[in-house]
Design a protein around this motif. Structure first.
Motif, mmCIF file in Angstrom:
data_model
loop_
_atom_site.group_PDB
_atom_site.id
_atom_site.type_symbol
_atom_site.label_atom_id
_atom_site.label_comp_id
_atom_site.label_asym_id
_atom_site.label_seq_id
_atom_site.Cartn_x
_atom_site.Cartn_y
_atom_site.Cartn_z
ATOM 1 N N GLU A 82 -19.521 2.633 23.056
ATOM 2 C CA GLU A 82 -19.985 3.863 22.411
ATOM 3 C C GLU A 82 -20.825 4.688 23.377
ATOM 4 O O GLU A 82 -21.784 4.187 23.976
ATOM 5 C CB GLU A 82 -20.816 3.523 21.172
ATOM 6 N N VAL A 83 -20.455 5.950 23.527
ATOM 7 C CA VAL A 83 -21.181 6.840 24.436
ATOM 8 C C VAL A 83 -22.642 6.965 24.016
ATOM 9 O O VAL A 83 -23.541 6.996 24.868
ATOM 10 C CB VAL A 83 -20.507 8.231 24.466
ATOM 11 N N THR A 84 -22.896 6.995 22.717
ATOM 12 C CA THR A 84 -24.276 7.167 22.240
ATOM 13 C C THR A 84 -25.158 6.002 22.665
ATOM 14 O O THR A 84 -26.324 6.199 23.033
ATOM 15 C CB THR A 84 -24.292 7.304 20.709
ATOM 16 N N ASP A 85 -24.624 4.784 22.634
ATOM 17 C CA ASP A 85 -25.404 3.614 23.039
ATOM 18 C C ASP A 85 -25.728 3.662 24.532
ATOM 19 O O ASP A 85 -26.858 3.388 24.945
ATOM 20 C CB ASP A 85 -24.643 2.326 22.721
ATOM 21 N N VAL A 86 -24.715 3.996 25.326
ATOM 22 C CA VAL A 86 -24.928 4.054 26.776
ATOM 23 C C VAL A 86 -25.909 5.175 27.117
ATOM 24 O O VAL A 86 -26.816 5.004 27.946
ATOM 25 C CB VAL A 86 -23.590 4.269 27.506
ATOM 26 N N LEU A 87 -25.740 6.321 26.485
ATOM 27 C CA LEU A 87 -26.602 7.464 26.778
ATOM 28 C C LEU A 87 -28.047 7.183 26.369
ATOM 29 O O LEU A 87 -28.992 7.574 27.070
ATOM 30 C CB LEU A 87 -26.069 8.701 26.062
#
Length: 408
Positions: A82-87
């Protein structure tokens, strides 16, 4: 079918250079494979097939697609990255390491040249779109990042494609040759210089291996041999997939028997077989770079590693071992001292966030996956946007401080 439609479209729209390259490739195959030579090989294969079947029947069949450490058949533990987790993790960290593969990760694999006759320069420009180039440049511009592209291709090609990006780190030939650009905390973006991860290696095996590989290239239409500085690669992406895979399996058996006693490793990847010096792989170079950051940059608190090939599994395994005890995307777990690395016990604290992802949902030692290279670029673009905003805010802060200093 969709595959047939795509093949017809490619045939109708291919460039004149590609048509000529295909014609030359097929002509060489037809001329070098006469009916008598084909008949001779067929009889030899027929005589040995009974022995081979008997030998395989006596051996247990391993499940895992040839890669130790795979979750293999069961992929229930894998999750979408998930992009949100990485970001969210990226925003909270200040010493970051980003490792990405090139072909199949930054660009689709179908951009690879089908024969060595395709111009390297043409392939290079086609294989790194401007938007991707700009994204990497902005990520390297962030003083909190180390960005490394890890590839099996030669140093010259990597320099041609990525050399114009200030501060980028590169690893060529699966990490045999590498250069470190900017590191987290550095005041200026470094250019780095090329180094070799092992002092020397014995290449007496090359003539033996080359003879075997050339034989298989001659009998497999659509395949070709690629000779690098330290390795030999047989590529069969453009050959019949089923026949090429069978030939790759047979070739590996021959090479393993022939090269016993030589310090080499035979690796079968997606559409290729590579013979290279032992002790050199992507996992070794990633572990070496992380150790370098521990010694010279106070360690890391964020790691992102993405790749699509079986060779990239080495990176995932090395990072899992380095940050042992870490769950998917979780803090790095317990503290670990590393032989030959200084810096005290605070380099790899429990706050390190590690994200390893394979491209495509398939058996992998990585806990995450992304669907294709486009999702990789979307992820990197998200990180780039945050870095760009942070760099602008930092620049405005510096200007305000400078103005206050002059006013005083």
């Amino acid at each position: 079918t969709d595959e047939l439609t795509a093949a017809l479209l490619r045939a109708l729209t291919m460039t004149p250079a590609e048509r000529i390259a295909r014609q030359q490739r097929d002509l060489i195959f037809v001329v070098s494979n006469t009916t008598s030579s084909w008949a001779e090989r067929f009889v030899v294969d027929l005589k040995t097939v009974g022995q081979r079947v008997h030998k395989e029947a006596e051996q247990p069949m391993a499940i895992g697609f040839g890669l130790a450490g795979f979750r293999c058949v069961g992929m229930g533990g894998m999750r979408t990255l998930e992009v949100t987790d990485v970001l969210a993790a990226y925003r909270k960290t200040v010493r970051r390491a980003i490792f990405v593969d090139w072909g199949g990760t930054l660009v689709p694999n179908d951009d690879r040249p089908m024969t060595p006759s395709v111009a390297t320069e043409e392939y290079a420009h086609r294989s790194l779109p401007h938007a991707t180039h700009h994204c990497l440049e902005e990520l390297c511009h962030d003083p909190r990042n180390l960005v490394m592209v890890v590839s099996g291709l030669e140093r010259a090609i990597m320099e041609q494609v990525f050399g114009g990006i200030p501060g980028i780190s590169l690893a060529a030939e699966h990490g045999l040759l590498y250069k470190v650009g900017s590191v987290p905390g550095a005041h200026a973006r470094g250019a780095g210089h090329w180094e070799q991860i092992i002092e020397s290696f014995n290449d007496e095996w090359k003539d033996l291996a080359s003879a075997i590989v050339e034989t298989y290239a001659m009998r497999t239409n659509g395949s070709y041999v690629q000779k690098k500085g330290s390795s030999i690669v047989w590529r069969f992406e453009e050959a019949d997939l089923e026949f090429g895979s069978l030939q790759a399996k047979e070739m590996r058996e021959h090479l393993d028997n022939l090269l016993q006693g030589y310090p080499v490793a035979v690796h079968v990847g997606k559409g290729y077989v590579e013979i290279k010096p032992a002790g050199v792989d992507k996992g070794v170079i990633v572990d070496h770079i992380v150790s370098h950051l521990f010694a010279h940059a106070g360690g890391v608190d964020f790691v992102l590693c993405v790749g699509d090939d079986s060779a990239d599994e080495r990176m995932f395994a090395a990072l899992a071992k380095r940050f042992h005890g870490a769950g998917p995307g979780s803090p790095g777990g317990h503290h670990r001292q590393h032989h030959g690395v200084g810096g005290g016990p605070h380099g790899f604290g429990p706050q390190a966030r590690v994200f390893c992802a394979t491209v495509g949902r398939k058996p992998s030692s990585a806990p995450y996956y992304v669907n294709d290279h486009e999702e990789v670029i979307e992820l990197l673009q998200s990180l780039r946007l945050h870095s760009t905003r942070s760099n602008r805010n930092r620049s405005l802060t510096d200007l305000n401080r400078l103005g206050q200093h002059h006013a005083a």
